[in-house]
Design an enzyme around this catalytic site. Structure first.
Site, PDB file in Angstrom:
ATOM      1  N   GLU A   1     -11.460   6.187   0.808  1.00  0.00           N
ATOM      2  CA  GLU A   1     -12.349   6.503   1.934  1.00  0.00           C
ATOM      3  C   GLU A   1     -11.611   7.470   2.851  1.00  0.00           C
ATOM      4  O   GLU A   1     -10.521   7.153   3.344  1.00  0.00           O
ATOM      5  CB  GLU A   1     -12.674   5.242   2.728  1.00  0.00           C
TER       6      GLU A   1
ATOM      7  N   ASP B   1      10.975   3.888   5.249  1.00  0.00           N
ATOM      8  CA  ASP B   1      10.783   2.601   5.905  1.00  0.00           C
ATOM      9  C   ASP B   1      11.974   2.378   6.825  1.00  0.00           C
ATOM     10  O   ASP B   1      12.968   3.127   6.772  1.00  0.00           O
ATOM     11  CB  ASP B   1      10.665   1.474   4.871  1.00  0.00           C
TER      12      ASP B   1
ATOM     13  N   ASN C   1      -6.531  -1.599  -2.758  1.00  0.00           N
ATOM     14  CA  ASN C   1      -5.430  -2.273  -3.455  1.00  0.00           C
ATOM     15  C   ASN C   1      -5.918  -2.890  -4.770  1.00  0.00           C
ATOM     16  O   ASN C   1      -6.959  -3.547  -4.790  1.00  0.00           O
ATOM     17  CB  ASN C   1      -4.855  -3.361  -2.535  1.00  0.00           C
TER      18      ASN C   1
ATOM     19  N   VAL D   1       1.873   1.739   7.795  1.00  0.00           N
ATOM     20  CA  VAL D   1       2.608   0.612   8.378  1.00  0.00           C
ATOM     21  C   VAL D   1       1.636  -0.525   8.660  1.00  0.00           C
ATOM     22  O   VAL D   1       0.452  -0.466   8.321  1.00  0.00           O
ATOM     23  CB  VAL D   1       3.365   1.038   9.659  1.00  0.00           C
ATOM     24  N   VAL D   2       2.113  -1.567   9.305  1.00  0.00           N
ATOM     25  CA  VAL D   2       1.333  -2.774   9.546  1.00  0.00           C
ATOM     26  C   VAL D   2       0.023  -2.438  10.266  1.00  0.00           C
ATOM     27  O   VAL D   2      -0.040  -1.519  11.089  1.00  0.00           O
ATOM     28  CB  VAL D   2       2.169  -3.781  10.369  1.00  0.00           C
ATOM     29  N   GLU D   3      -1.042  -3.198   9.950  1.00  0.00           N
ATOM     30  CA  GLU D   3      -2.383  -2.947  10.490  1.00  0.00           C
ATOM     31  C   GLU D   3      -2.474  -3.455  11.931  1.00  0.00           C
ATOM     32  O   GLU D   3      -3.140  -4.458  12.232  1.00  0.00           O
ATOM     33  CB  GLU D   3      -3.421  -3.624   9.583  1.00  0.00           C
TER      34      GLU D   3
ATOM     35  N   MET E   1       0.819  -1.208   0.000  1.00  0.00           N
ATOM     36  CA  MET E   1       0.000   0.000   0.000  1.00  0.00           C
ATOM     37  C   MET E   1       0.855   1.262   0.000  1.00  0.00           C
ATOM     38  O   MET E   1       0.620   2.187  -0.771  1.00  0.00           O
ATOM     39  CB  MET E   1      -0.934  -0.002   1.214  1.00  0.00           C
TER      40      MET E   1
ATOM     41  N   ASN F   1     -15.599  -1.767   4.109  1.00  0.00           N
ATOM     42  CA  ASN F   1     -15.320  -3.054   4.746  1.00  0.00           C
ATOM     43  C   ASN F   1     -16.418  -3.467   5.721  1.00  0.00           C
ATOM     44  O   ASN F   1     -16.703  -4.652   5.881  1.00  0.00           O
ATOM     45  CB  ASN F   1     -13.973  -3.015   5.458  1.00  0.00           C
TER      46      ASN F   1
ATOM     47  N   SER G   1      -7.601   0.068   7.233  1.00  0.00           N
ATOM     48  CA  SER G   1      -8.856  -0.463   6.706  1.00  0.00           C
ATOM     49  C   SER G   1      -9.855  -0.788   7.804  1.00  0.00           C
ATOM     50  O   SER G   1     -11.033  -1.005   7.523  1.00  0.00           O
ATOM     51  CB  SER G   1      -8.584  -1.721   5.878  1.00  0.00           C
TER      52      SER G   1
ATOM     53  N   HIS H   1      -8.220   5.681   3.631  1.00  0.00           N
ATOM     54  CA  HIS H   1      -8.212   4.259   3.314  1.00  0.00           C
ATOM     55  C   HIS H   1      -8.113   4.073   1.804  1.00  0.00           C
ATOM     56  O   HIS H   1      -9.094   4.239   1.073  1.00  0.00           O
ATOM     57  CB  HIS H   1      -9.475   3.605   3.874  1.00  0.00           C
TER      58      HIS H   1
END
Length: 713
Positions: free
Chosen positions: A462, A343, A453, A400-402, A324, A500, A429, A450
């Site tokens: 969103e 990163d 992908n 970064v990671v969800e 993403m 979602n 998300s 949001h």
């Protein structure tokens, strides 16, 4: 000679009259009621004028005529066929009058000429087109067909095969394609368009037999045998209708073109009118025209919001170079906004840059970009491991990671790097924006963003308003989204937001169908036949089983009454075996890449065995019942979101699903589908399946709407 608010007539040298479209109140010309009325009046004057030897048609706008005014059609389409024939017959008669003038006519086409705009052009004898212009007959994309003689004149000018392709394909065509097809006579730079047209007019005046012969061809039967017409129709359907088998209009226009080959102008126009009127009464035309109107509405809402932004975006930054984050960095650079991609891992940065390089290389291969332009865009993405490279950035996108704890820490660290007046957004998300804002010093300058992908291909963004997000911040994030070429829709914070939150009841419904013994392949086939581009099993593999399981846990915690985990869970069974879908080459299906690197699915006995273990019941359902069991929880959850004010309007709700999920466009969105079916009918199905739990129980608001006969539109 004539001066209206939409067009004018004036005499030029050499007894030539110029008809100029130039709407005083608009930025473009459209064929609305006012234009049709003025064209009728102008033709009365033109036909009565003496000594006229030629007509030059031009536009005073950067475009010729973009088409009919769809906003005026909705009410008309509800009228009886006889009344519609009279309404649309006025302009049909105008175009016949243009075609029958006792002198040659030449039209200059600049910018765009679409639908009714192009139908006017083909009524003229000659067409001269600017080389940067696009034309087309896109009506089948709205569930209808050309209704002002396009199906009659186009095949007689450009040939039956080309006309079928243009109308069934509904695509805009460039000047070189129009010239090759024979629909236009000359192409040149826009600055030379008038001179080319006058030259063409002089040639026609010198040889009247040429334009008279053209008119004979346009008003007569086509020189095509019924057998040839049928053969071409079958080929066109195989090429264009197979791509969208649910759409009625493309096949209908192909059949019309084939069946009208032996008709003269009057007969063919009647055939066109009958089919046009018939298609306007279908649910598909209502849905597809509704999509067009909704798109216009949502765009206006976004532009209005963006006007409240004072943000000057000289540089954006993306934190996290995963799929993403890398996609956002690419999209930013591609749209001319330099992007810092940060990163903590050099390998991730390399992966992000490689992905951007791959996307740009594809455009080069397709001839849509030069190597120089590709290098220029890549040079505006700055990969970095250093926080200091973020200093002063106006928009920072955390991707970064969800994980809420990880995101909260990263966001708190990023606040100090934002430039004055800038904004901080989280690409999440599922995680509450209000929750993520708790530890920020300026929660008013923070919002959710949001992306879907793949970022470069999916139009929707969103934008999530947290409890403390300011109106100015929303305006800034909307403005940034528009600058990225995206379609932003603002929603209020809630579990999983809008798309979602509405999608995951569908996945849960699928798990219940599996639990009740339904064949996984049959479910996919039924839902694809209903209109989804892929069934729920295939969609799960594309989304990622691991991603779905994560979201299921979040929603089961936040909305336990109707989003609780299914037992046994087929998603969990696949997850435990690390069958995450396309990303691991195994999920509900197994995958192998074809020669172009695209994943191709195949049935997998191992997956079938896991599915079978989760089938504890044996319930018999019809295809209709499968559809309703799958769709009801989505519909009810959308109704909840609408009633709770998560989304502001029906158009925004429906377009979010069309743009974000690929909801079947010909059904017009979830709320429009509910309207077409009837909220009362939805509630009746809800009663039938209420034993499946809260997710299947209609809301009080839905029941009230059903009782009062209300609709969402």
């Amino acid at each position: 000679m004539y001066q209206g608010n939409q067009l004018s007539l004036s005499r030029l040298d050499n007894d030539i009259v110029e008809l100029n479209f130039d709407a005083k109140a608009g930025s473009v010309n459209v064929f609305n009621n006012a234009t049709v009325k003025e064209l009728t009046e102008a033709l009365d004057i033109l036909e009565a004028a003496e000594g006229v030897k030629g007509l030059l048609v031009t536009s005073g706008k950067p475009v010729f005529v973009v088409g009919a005014d769809i906003t005026e059609f909705e009410g008309v389409f509800t009228q009886p066929a006889a009344e519609m024939k009279v309404y649309f017959g006025v302009n049909n008669n105008n175009f016949n009058r243009i075609e029958d003038l006792p002198f040659p006519t030449v039209v200059t086409i600049n910018g765009f000429a679409l639908g009714g705009g192009l139908e006017f052009c083909v009524a003229c004898d000659y067409r001269v087109m600017a080389d940067n212009t696009k034309i087309g007959l896109p009506e089948t994309g709205l569930g209808i067909i050309p209704g002002w003689g396009g199906t009659v004149r186009a095949p007689r000018i450009m040939g039956l095969e080309n006309a079928m392709a243009w109308m069934a394909g509904a695509r805009q065509q460039k000047a070189d394609a129009a010239l090759a097809a024979g629909l236009v006579d000359k192409v040149g730079p826009v600055a030379e368009l008038r001179e080319l047209a006058l030259q063409q007019l002089a040639e026609a005046q010198a040889k009247p037999s040429d334009y008279q012969a053209r008119r004979t061809v346009k008003t007569s039967a086509l020189d095509v045998s019924p057998e040839q017409a049928k053969e071409q129709a079958e080929a066109a359907k195989a090429q264009f209708c197979a791509r969208a088998p649910h759409l009625k209009a493309p096949a209908a226009v192909i059949d019309l073109l084939a069946n009208a080959t032996g008709a003269d102008r009057a007969q063919a126009l009647d055939m066109e009118s009958d089919l046009f009127n018939e298609l306007t009464k279908t649910d598909q035309s209502r849905a597809l025209i509704g999509n067009f109107m909704n798109d216009q509405y949502v765009g206006k809402v976004a532009k209005k919001l963006a006007k409240g932004s004072n943000l000057k975006i000289d540089q954006a930054a993306v934190i996290g170079a995963g799929i993403m984050g890398g996609g956002v960095a690419y999209q930013s650079a591609f749209r001319g906004i330099p992007a810092v991609m940060k990163d903590i891992n050099q390998d991730a940065l390399d992966l992000g840059i490689n992905e951007a390089d791959k996307l740009l290389a594809k455009k080069v291969r397709q001839g849509r970009m030069s190597e120089e332009k590709k290098a220029e865009i890549l040079s505006t993405i700055t990969p970095t491991l250093e926080d200091k490279d973020l200093n002063g950035t106006q928009v920072i996108v955390e991707a970064v990671v969800e994980n809420p704890e990880v995101k909260a820490k990263v966001l708190a660290d990023l606040e100090d790097h934002i430039g004055e007046g800038g904004v901080l957004v989280s690409n999440t998300s599922t995680i509450s924006i209000t929750r993520l804002a708790k530890n920020l010093k300026r929660p008013d300058k923070f919002a959710g963003m949001h992306f879907f992908n793949p970022v470069h291909a999916m139009p929707l963004v969103e934008i999530i308003r947290g409890e403390e997000t300011s109106d100015e911040t929303i305006a800034d994030v909307v403005a940034y989204s528009l600058a990225l070429g995206k379609k932003p829709i603002v929603v209020n914070d809630c579990p999983a937001f809008l798309v979602n939150r509405v999608l995951f009841p569908y996945f849960r419904a699928y798990e219940l169908l599996i639990r009740d013994g339904l064949d996984m392949y049959r479910i996919d086939k039924v839902m694809e036949t209903w209109g989804w581009p892929m069934g729920p099993a295939y969609l799960s593999d594309v989304c990622g089983i691991d991603t779905i399981r994560h979201c299921q846990d979040v929603l089961a915690t936040d909305l336990p009454d109707r989003m609780s985990l299914v037992e046994p869970s087929v998603m969990d069974a696949l997850y435990q075996q690390k069958r995450f879908g396309q990303k691991t080459d195994t999920g509900f299906f197994s995958y192998q890449q074809d020669a172009k690197g695209r994943p191709q699915r195949a049935n997998d006995p191992a997956a079938e065995a896991l599915v079978a273990e989760c089938q504890v019941n044996q319930v018999e359902l019809t295809d209709e019942e499968i559809v309703m069991r799958a769709m009801l929880p989505m519909a009810i959850e959308m109704a909840r979101c609408f009633e709770e004010g998560i989304v502001a309007s029906a158009p925004e709700a429906d377009m979010a699903l069309l743009w974000g999920l690929g909801f079947p466009a010909f059904r017009g969105g979830l709320l429009r589908w509910m309207d077409e079916l009837g909220v009362k009918t939805i509630c009746e199905w809800s009663e039938k399946f209420s034993h499946l739990g809260e997710a299947y129980k209609a809301t009080d608001g839905m029941k009230a709407m059903a009782a009062e006969g209300k609709t969402y539109y």
